[in-house]
Design an enzyme around this catalytic site. Structure first.
Site, short mmCIF file in Angstrom:
data_model
loop_
_atom_site.label_atom_id
_atom_site.label_comp_id
_atom_site.label_asym_id
_atom_site.label_seq_id
_atom_site.Cartn_x
_atom_site.Cartn_y
_atom_site.Cartn_z
N CYS A 120 4.00 -5.13 -12.99
CA CYS A 120 2.83 -4.26 -13.12
C CYS A 120 2.18 -4.41 -14.49
O CYS A 120 0.95 -4.38 -14.62
CB CYS A 120 3.22 -2.80 -12.91
SG CYS A 120 3.90 -2.46 -11.27
N ARG A 148 1.64 -2.82 -3.89
CA ARG A 148 0.49 -3.35 -4.63
C ARG A 148 -0.69 -3.49 -3.67
O ARG A 148 -0.83 -4.49 -2.98
CB ARG A 148 0.85 -4.71 -5.24
CG ARG A 148 2.02 -4.66 -6.19
CD ARG A 148 2.30 -6.02 -6.82
NE ARG A 148 3.63 -5.99 -7.42
CZ ARG A 148 3.93 -5.37 -8.56
NH1 ARG A 148 2.97 -4.74 -9.23
NH2 ARG A 148 5.15 -5.36 -9.03
#
Length: 219
Positions: free
Chosen positions: A55, A132
């Site tokens: 991330c 995601r």
């Protein structure tokens, strides 16, 4: 239905070419609503958790390309199921350790309300983290594209920039774009809808392979 079964309606995934789910949320830049982005494109993207390495690479890439999105009339908005305090600490950490300023807001979604509305929670991956997911919302608030990635693999920000330009070009020129299209490449002319139009297609000045497959270069 048994007494213990949930009576709440089951939320499905949002659908392309329908209004994006509305939201009002607390972020690292103050309150944000979907209506705040009316008139501009919005790239809404979720990540599994703050202070995670994959991330972090994605946020750095989004930050480094924020001006390119803005030049295309688009704003960025992140989200994870973390508190605003965690987001603030993570943003500060990225600035301190990587020398990158995160210029866009991040939604606090501890209640998972926004994540659930957008179908970001996939029980096969996690019940407590968002996958995601990336959503392209046009200036009218309509959802135009959705992209999902597994937790283990980072996204390509270059691809999102390419897709945004392709969507805008298709809208503006009333065309489609082929695989891997980049600005300057030929576009696809919509196929004829009648036999008469199909018969006439070969003489219309396009790069025509067959009646249903024609390309043209944008001038």
């Amino acid at each position: 239905m048994t007494e213990s079964a949930s009576t709440e309606p089951r939320r499905g995934l949002p659908r392309i070419n329908e209004p994006a789910p509305d939201f009002a949320a607390k972020t690292t830049h103050g309150p944000r609503r979907l209506a705040d982005y009316r008139g501009r494109w919005l790239i809404l993207f979720s990540h599994p958790a703050d202070f995670t390495p994959v991330c972090t690479t994605e946020f750095i890439a989004f930050a480094r390309n924020a001006e390119r999105f803005r030049a295309l009339g688009a704003e960025l908005l992140g989200l994870s199921i973390d508190s605003n305090y965690a987001h603030i600490a993570w943003v500060r950490n990225i600035r301190e350790k990587f020398g990158v300023e995160i210029p866009f807001p991040i939604i606090e979604d501890i209640s998972m309300e926004v994540a659930s509305a957008y179908g970001m929670i996939h029980p096969g991956a996690s019940d407590t983290q968002a996958v995601r997911a990336t959503f392209f919302i046009d200036p009218e608030g309509v959802l135009r594209a959705m992209v999902y990635y597994p937790m283990s693999n980072g996204r390509s920000i270059e691809e999102f920039l390419r897709l945004l330009e392709a969507l805008q070009t298709a809208d503006r020129e009333k065309v489609a774009t082929p695989e891997g299209w980049r600005p300057g490449d030929p576009v696809i002319v919509p196929p004829p809808q009648t036999v008469a139009d199909a018969d006439a297609r070969m003489g219309q000045g396009f790069d025509t392979v067959d009646w249903y497959f024609s390309r043209r270069t944008l001038g």
